[in-house]
Motif scaffolding. Structure first.
Motif, PDB file in Angstrom:
ATOM      1  N   PRO A  10      -2.322   9.998  -1.811  1.00 32.89           N
ATOM      2  CA  PRO A  10      -1.829   8.990  -0.869  1.00 32.89           C
ATOM      3  C   PRO A  10      -1.478   7.682  -1.576  1.00 32.89           C
ATOM      4  CG  PRO A  10      -4.215   9.091  -0.761  1.00 32.89           C
ATOM      5  CD  PRO A  10      -3.785  10.205  -1.679  1.00 32.89           C
ATOM      6  N   LEU A  11      -0.781   6.808  -0.869  1.00 29.41           N
ATOM      7  CA  LEU A  11      -0.304   5.572  -1.479  1.00 29.41           C
ATOM      8  C   LEU A  11      -1.438   4.666  -1.904  1.00 29.41           C
ATOM      9  CD1 LEU A  11       2.686   4.635   0.857  1.00 29.41           C
ATOM     10  CD2 LEU A  11       2.604   6.262  -1.048  1.00 29.41           C
ATOM     11  N   MET A  12      -2.523   4.640  -1.140  1.00 28.03           N
ATOM     12  CA  MET A  12      -3.677   3.819  -1.503  1.00 28.03           C
ATOM     13  C   MET A  12      -4.951   4.602  -1.220  1.00 28.03           C
ATOM     14  SD  MET A  12      -4.025   0.950   1.516  1.00 28.03           S
ATOM     15  CE  MET A  12      -4.131   1.410   3.246  1.00 28.03           C
ATOM     16  N   VAL A  13      -5.992   4.271  -1.955  1.00 30.87           N
ATOM     17  CA  VAL A  13      -7.274   4.939  -1.771  1.00 30.87           C
ATOM     18  C   VAL A  13      -8.391   3.962  -1.406  1.00 30.87           C
ATOM     19  CG1 VAL A  13      -6.714   6.872  -3.289  1.00 30.87           C
ATOM     20  CG2 VAL A  13      -7.800   4.831  -4.244  1.00 30.87           C
ATOM     21  N   GLN A  14      -8.090   2.658  -1.375  1.00 28.52           N
ATOM     22  CA  GLN A  14      -9.138   1.688  -1.051  1.00 28.52           C
ATOM     23  C   GLN A  14      -9.447   1.652   0.447  1.00 28.52           C
ATOM     24  OE1 GLN A  14      -6.138   0.928  -2.302  1.00 28.52           O
ATOM     25  NE2 GLN A  14      -5.343  -1.043  -1.579  1.00 28.52           N
ATOM     26  N   ARG A  15      -8.550   2.179   1.278  1.00 29.35           N
ATOM     27  CA  ARG A  15      -8.826   2.353   2.700  1.00 29.35           C
ATOM     28  C   ARG A  15      -7.777   3.297   3.283  1.00 29.35           C
ATOM     29  NH1 ARG A  15      -6.604  -2.714   2.265  1.00 29.35           N
ATOM     30  NH2 ARG A  15      -4.953  -3.306   3.714  1.00 29.35           N
ATOM     31  N   PHE A  16      -7.980   3.654   4.549  1.00 31.62           N
ATOM     32  CA  PHE A  16      -7.057   4.576   5.207  1.00 31.62           C
ATOM     33  C   PHE A  16      -5.834   3.828   5.746  1.00 31.62           C
ATOM     34  CE2 PHE A  16     -11.241   6.648   5.705  1.00 31.62           C
ATOM     35  CZ  PHE A  16     -10.958   7.869   5.107  1.00 31.62           C
ATOM     36  N   GLY A  17      -4.850   4.589   6.207  1.00 28.48           N
ATOM     37  CA  GLY A  17      -3.674   4.032   6.845  1.00 28.48           C
ATOM     38  C   GLY A  17      -2.846   5.164   7.416  1.00 28.48           C
ATOM     39  N   ALA A  18      -2.719   5.212   8.734  1.00 30.50           N
ATOM     40  CA  ALA A  18      -2.053   6.327   9.414  1.00 30.50           C
ATOM     41  C   ALA A  18      -0.762   5.865  10.083  1.00 30.50           C
ATOM     42  CB  ALA A  18      -2.994   6.938  10.455  1.00 30.50           C
ATOM     43  N   ASP A  19       0.003   6.830  10.610  1.00 30.26           N
ATOM     44  CA  ASP A  19       1.212   6.545  11.391  1.00 30.26           C
ATOM     45  C   ASP A  19       2.138   5.573  10.659  1.00 30.26           C
ATOM     46  OD1 ASP A  19      -0.089   8.004  13.447  1.00 30.26           O
ATOM     47  OD2 ASP A  19      -1.014   6.181  14.222  1.00 30.26           O
ATOM     48  N   PRO A  20       2.560   5.877   9.448  1.00 29.55           N
ATOM     49  CA  PRO A  20       3.291   4.894   8.643  1.00 29.55           C
ATOM     50  C   PRO A  20       4.660   4.545   9.212  1.00 29.55           C
ATOM     51  CG  PRO A  20       3.419   7.055   7.625  1.00 29.55           C
ATOM     52  CD  PRO A  20       2.442   7.183   8.757  1.00 29.55           C
ATOM     53  N   TYR A  21       5.052   3.285   8.982  1.00 27.16           N
ATOM     54  CA  TYR A  21       6.384   2.816   9.367  1.00 27.16           C
ATOM     55  C   TYR A  21       6.885   1.887   8.276  1.00 27.16           C
ATOM     56  CZ  TYR A  21      10.240   1.789  12.518  1.00 27.16           C
ATOM     57  OH  TYR A  21      11.491   1.725  13.092  1.00 27.16           O
ATOM     58  N   ALA A  22       8.082   2.132   7.762  1.00 29.94           N
ATOM     59  CA  ALA A  22       8.627   1.400   6.628  1.00 29.94           C
ATOM     60  C   ALA A  22       9.649   0.366   7.069  1.00 29.94           C
ATOM     61  CB  ALA A  22       9.261   2.366   5.633  1.00 29.94           C
ATOM     62  N   LEU A  23       9.558  -0.823   6.483  1.00 36.58           N
ATOM     63  CA  LEU A  23      10.548  -1.885   6.649  1.00 36.58           C
ATOM     64  C   LEU A  23      11.033  -2.273   5.255  1.00 36.58           C
ATOM     65  CD1 LEU A  23      12.010  -4.154   8.266  1.00 36.58           C
ATOM     66  CD2 LEU A  23       9.976  -5.560   7.875  1.00 36.58           C
ATOM     67  N   VAL A  24      12.329  -2.167   5.015  1.00 35.43           N
ATOM     68  CA  VAL A  24      12.901  -2.556   3.726  1.00 35.43           C
ATOM     69  C   VAL A  24      13.424  -3.981   3.843  1.00 35.43           C
ATOM     70  CG1 VAL A  24      14.656  -2.059   1.994  1.00 35.43           C
ATOM     71  CG2 VAL A  24      13.479  -0.172   3.158  1.00 35.43           C
ATOM     72  N   TYR A  25      12.922  -4.856   2.959  1.00 30.56           N
ATOM     73  CA  TYR A  25      13.320  -6.259   2.998  1.00 30.56           C
ATOM     74  C   TYR A  25      13.321  -6.804   1.575  1.00 30.56           C
ATOM     75  CZ  TYR A  25      13.293 -11.267   4.053  1.00 30.56           C
ATOM     76  OH  TYR A  25      13.591 -12.604   4.107  1.00 30.56           O
ATOM     77  N   GLU A  26      14.442  -7.383   1.165  1.00 32.14           N
ATOM     78  CA  GLU A  26      14.600  -8.005  -0.151  1.00 32.14           C
ATOM     79  C   GLU A  26      14.068  -7.112  -1.270  1.00 32.14           C
ATOM     80  OE1 GLU A  26      12.988 -11.956  -0.014  1.00 32.14           O
ATOM     81  OE2 GLU A  26      14.785 -12.760   0.961  1.00 32.14           O
ATOM     82  N   ASP A  27      14.575  -5.890  -1.321  1.00 36.74           N
ATOM     83  CA  ASP A  27      14.278  -4.946  -2.397  1.00 36.74           C
ATOM     84  C   ASP A  27      12.814  -4.535  -2.459  1.00 36.74           C
ATOM     85  OD1 ASP A  27      16.900  -4.685  -3.304  1.00 36.74           O
ATOM     86  OD2 ASP A  27      16.728  -6.450  -4.589  1.00 36.74           O
ATOM     87  N   ARG A  28      12.116  -4.636  -1.332  1.00 39.62           N
ATOM     88  CA  ARG A  28      10.752  -4.120  -1.248  1.00 39.62           C
ATOM     89  C   ARG A  28      10.622  -3.270   0.008  1.00 39.62           C
ATOM     90  NH1 ARG A  28       7.173  -6.200  -4.830  1.00 39.62           N
ATOM     91  NH2 ARG A  28       5.393  -5.311  -3.735  1.00 39.62           N
ATOM     92  N   VAL A  29       9.754  -2.282  -0.080  1.00 38.87           N
ATOM     93  CA  VAL A  29       9.388  -1.496   1.088  1.00 38.87           C
ATOM     94  C   VAL A  29       8.036  -1.988   1.572  1.00 38.87           C
ATOM     95  CG1 VAL A  29       8.817   0.789   1.975  1.00 38.87           C
ATOM     96  CG2 VAL A  29      10.637   0.533   0.287  1.00 38.87           C
ATOM     97  N   TYR A  30       7.985  -2.430   2.824  1.00 40.32           N
ATOM     98  CA  TYR A  30       6.726  -2.814   3.463  1.00 40.32           C
ATOM     99  C   TYR A  30       6.294  -1.668   4.358  1.00 40.32           C
ATOM    100  CZ  TYR A  30       7.444  -7.499   1.689  1.00 40.32           C
ATOM    101  OH  TYR A  30       7.620  -8.579   0.842  1.00 40.32           O
ATOM    102  N   MET A  31       5.072  -1.203   4.167  1.00 39.12           N
ATOM    103  CA  MET A  31       4.557  -0.077   4.926  1.00 39.12           C
ATOM    104  C   MET A  31       3.459  -0.569   5.868  1.00 39.12           C
ATOM    105  SD  MET A  31       5.305   3.172   5.119  1.00 39.12           S
ATOM    106  CE  MET A  31       6.024   3.512   3.513  1.00 39.12           C
ATOM    107  N   TYR A  32       3.667  -0.311   7.165  1.00 37.92           N
ATOM    108  CA  TYR A  32       2.714  -0.709   8.209  1.00 37.92           C
ATOM    109  C   TYR A  32       2.032   0.553   8.727  1.00 37.92           C
ATOM    110  CZ  TYR A  32       5.601  -4.884   7.933  1.00 37.92           C
ATOM    111  OH  TYR A  32       6.287  -5.980   7.471  1.00 37.92           O
ATOM    112  N   MET A  33       0.706   0.507   8.842  1.00 41.62           N
ATOM    113  CA  MET A  33      -0.043   1.714   9.151  1.00 41.62           C
ATOM    114  C   MET A  33      -1.193   1.431  10.118  1.00 41.62           C
ATOM    115  SD  MET A  33      -0.327   2.850   5.162  1.00 41.62           S
ATOM    116  CE  MET A  33      -0.669   1.127   4.777  1.00 41.62           C
ATOM    117  N   THR A  34      -1.431   2.367  11.016  1.00 40.91           N
ATOM    118  CA  THR A  34      -2.590   2.288  11.899  1.00 40.91           C
ATOM    119  C   THR A  34      -3.856   2.196  11.052  1.00 40.91           C
ATOM    120  OG1 THR A  34      -1.467   3.639  13.555  1.00 40.91           O
ATOM    121  CG2 THR A  34      -3.859   3.481  13.731  1.00 40.91           C
ATOM    122  N   GLY A  35      -4.724   1.258  11.420  1.00 47.02           N
ATOM    123  CA  GLY A  35      -5.913   0.972  10.615  1.00 47.02           C
ATOM    124  C   GLY A  35      -7.075   1.903  10.882  1.00 47.02           C
ATOM    125  N   ASP A  36      -6.910   3.194  10.572  1.00 47.08           N
ATOM    126  CA  ASP A  36      -8.039   4.116  10.678  1.00 47.08           C
ATOM    127  C   ASP A  36      -9.247   3.542   9.928  1.00 47.08           C
ATOM    128  OD1 ASP A  36      -6.430   5.886  12.042  1.00 47.08           O
ATOM    129  OD2 ASP A  36      -6.858   7.600  10.744  1.00 47.08           O
TER     130      ASP A  36
END
Length: 482
Positions: A22-48
């Motif tokens: 997974p993208l990160m292992v320091q905590r969970f994150g479900a139901d991902p949604y991506a926003l591309v802004y200024e050459d970065r991908v921002y990933m928003y996830m349900t805080g399991d």
């Protein structure tokens, strides 16, 4: 440089060094949604987050205690910067009228000369909230102090699950929100009729007109998705678990699979297209709900989705989910088509510059650490600047594909605070690999200060970089080579 004997026992990560999911292992994150802004991908996830019983044992994830949204971002799809946890709902959340924050969606728009960012999420299955901010990571506030969409919204009272938003920003500047799901009764499983689409107002925090049903969505379950690809609008969703084998054979997709429909109009009508991602059980052996997001970055399409491979590695099989990314496949017609979920994930798109200031919470992997908010806004709102904390003997963080150039360097500056003592071992390729040098943390204080050291060995070229910690009671903000 030679491999060195380690002074401490190296902690094991929850994913292999060669894996990007997974993208990160320091905590969970479900139901991902991506926003591309200024050459970065921002990933928003349900805080399991773990729930516990009276004995202190982890219980099944019922989603009832979730009121936060996790945010990370990346410009290379492998190293992800932790932006923290948006306090979205509940008594301490921005939308204090709501109980939960499930399945976020995000969008941005330039309004009166300023880019504004909007975060949409479900208050369990009973409505959609909207928050706004001046940056992709907040602080987010509630501009309307009530649901954007509720049971009182026309055509929505009969929607079984009033949740799972997705937002389309069209080429002409107009915006649309897609939501809904659930099966009203067993006899309606084949065509539940619970998907909706509505036009968003210019301010992005109201809707224009009544939401319109999306018709003839075969075996709809949940998980709205929307993309415009080469002039065609693709609505996507997760199929329900009432499909018979005969229905699966007839329609060409399975229960719990991500399926697409297509149209030349953002509000439909949509017609059946292709399945794009089977249930995570097909790839990883552990099933559950299937939630996705399709996004374009650097002229290539990807699919983000959640799986249970993190909790499996932790030895806890209770339905806690984490986000993966893999490449989206296309067929000969140029339509999204069957893609594969993997542990390996996607390739790194660009190297990390060793000579710029890099936040310590920008990581490709880690073990034995946590991240926490840093600064007044982040502490108050949950998202913003973050630091690496809960350090202990043998814990570590890694950054993949760091470019030190042809001349290399043996000078490193770290920004550290804590009690005097401890060490940071600077290593390449693996946490017990070649050691470039050791940073002695004698003399550090409770305030973040930079400490510059000369390493024993120069690092040249491109390497995976590891900071291995010895000791505890210190925290790390950033690093850069000189």
């Amino acid at each position: 440089m030679e491999t060195v004997a380690t002074e401490v026992s190296i902690e094991e990560s929850y994913k292999k060094l060669s894996d990007h999911n997974p993208l990160m292992v320091q905590r969970f994150g479900a139901d991902p949604y991506a926003l591309v802004y200024e050459d970065r991908v921002y990933m928003y996830m349900t805080g399991d987050d773990f729930s516990y019983d009276e004995k202190g044992e982890v219980t099944e994830n019922t989603y009832g205690n979730i009121n936060t949204i996790n945010v990370i971002s990346s410009d290379d799809l492998v190293n992800w910067t932790d932006h923290g946890t948006v306090y979205a709902a509940g008594k301490d959340g921005a939308a204090s009228w709501g109980n939960n924050s499930w399945a976020p969606a995000a969008a941005y728009k330039n309004i009166d000369g300023q880019d504004k960012f909007f975060l949409y999420f479900a208050n369990n299955g009973n409505g959609i909230a909207v928050l706004e901010a001046d940056t992709p990571y907040g602080p987010f506030t509630d501009p309307i102090k009530k649901p954007l969409i509720s049971r009182d919204t026309p055509t929505c009272a009969e929607v079984t699950w009033l949740f799972d938003p997705a937002v389309l920003m069209d080429d002409d500047g107009s915006a649309y929100i897609y939501f809904g799901g659930g099966v009203p009764s067993p006899d309606k499983a084949a065509n539940p009729g619970t998907a909706r689409v509505a036009k968003l107002s210019d301010d992005m925090i109201h809707i224009e007109g009544d939401p319109k049903p999306i018709e003839n969505v075969d075996y709809l379950f949940e998980d709205s998705g929307i993309n415009k690809i080469d002039g065609t609008y693709y609505y996507s969703y997760c199929s329900n678990f009432s499909m018979t084998k005969a229905a699966e054979k007839e329609l060409g997709f399975d229960q719990g699979e991500i399926v697409t429909m297509k149209s030349k109009n953002p509000m439909g009508p949509f017609k059946r297209c292709n399945p794009v991602l089977k249930n995570p059980e097909h790839f990883f052996g552990l099933g559950g709900n299937n939630h996705h997001c399709i996004f374009e970055f650097k002229k290539k399409y990807y699919i983000a989705y959640h799986s249970r491979i993190l909790e499996e590695k932790m030895g806890i099989l209770k339905g806690y989910r984490s986000t993966n990314i893999d490449v989206l496949s296309f067929n000969e017609k140029g339509e999204p088509s069957a893609s594969r979920g993997t542990r390996k994930g996607v390739k790194q798109l660009k190297p990390i510059d060793a000579f710029k200031e890099n936040m310590a919470v920008t990581m490709s992997n880690s073990a034995g650490i946590k991240t926490t908010q840093y600064g007044e806004d982040a502490v108050k709102y949950g998202s913003g600047d973050m630091i690496v904390t809960d350090i202990s003997d043998g814990s570590w963080i890694s950054v993949s594909g760091v470019d030190f150039g042809i001349d290399g360097t043996d000078s490193l500056t770290v920004c550290i605070r804590g009690k005097s003592g401890g060490k940071i071992h600077v290593r390449v390729e693996k946490p017990d690999g070649e050691e470039a040098g050791v940073i002695d943390l004698k003399g550090i204080t409770s305030k973040f200060k930079e400490k510059t050291v000369k390493l024993d060995n120069k690092i040249v070229g491109k390497h995976d970089l590891f900071f291995v910690f010895e000791g505890e009671d210190f925290e790390m903000l950033s690093w850069k080579f000189n």
